[in-house]
Design a protein around this motif. Structure first.
Motif: not given
Length: 158
Positions: A44-47, A59-63, A68-75, A80-84
């Motif tokens: 949570n602190r890292a988020r 966005e939560p995903w999996g366990p 999941q991390i979304f670094t960009g925009t629609e354009e 894509r990354g993950a915080l775990q």
């Protein structure tokens, strides 16, 4: 401006012998960094940090505790990354720093190439359902990275 005369031994001279060429390597497949993961003692602190500093979406995903991390925009979607929660890819060594995964066409061929070129497999081929097959390897310099063969249809092979 006139050029000085060239001697027959000059590399620019048409009479000089052809320079030796390096051996041809096998046809190269695309191998782009396609995913990263951030390991955190306090997810949570890292988020909050990455939301406030870079404006990344999570966005939560999996366990539990995996986002999941979304670094960009629609354009410009970005990578894509993950915080775990922090883990040990190598037993007894806490993972500090970002984990990178490289997109490959054939994870088994990459595993064989890692070994043939002085690396080691840290985590053998692992299925991530609906994502693909992943290995983690250590290069000869001690760096650990992943190689992912993406396959949205990947399921248990039992």
């Amino acid at each position: 401006m006139p050029q000085p005369p060239q001697s027959p031994q000059s590399p620019r001279s048409p009479r000089s012998p052809k320079a030796p060429q390096p051996p041809k390597s096998p046809r190269r497949q695309p191998a782009n960094v396609a995913h990263f993961a951030i390991n955190a003692d306090d997810v949570n602190r890292a988020r909050r940090f990455y939301e406030r500093v870079f404006g990344w979406r999570f966005e939560p995903w999996g366990p539990p505790g995996f986002l999941q991390i979304f670094t960009g925009t629609e354009e410009e979607p970005g990578i894509r990354g993950a915080l775990q929660g922090r883990r040990e890819l190598v037993a007894g060594q806490r993972t500090i720093g970002y984990e990178c995964s490289i997109s490959v066409k054939d994870v088994d061929a990459v595993a064989a190439a890692v070994i043939a070129n002085g690396g080691t497999i840290v985590i053998p081929r692992t299925l991530i359902p609906t994502v693909g097959h992943l290995i983690f390897f250590r290069d000869p310099e001690g760096n650990v990275a992943g190689a992912m063969q993406f396959d949205p249809h990947a399921q248990d092979e039992i």
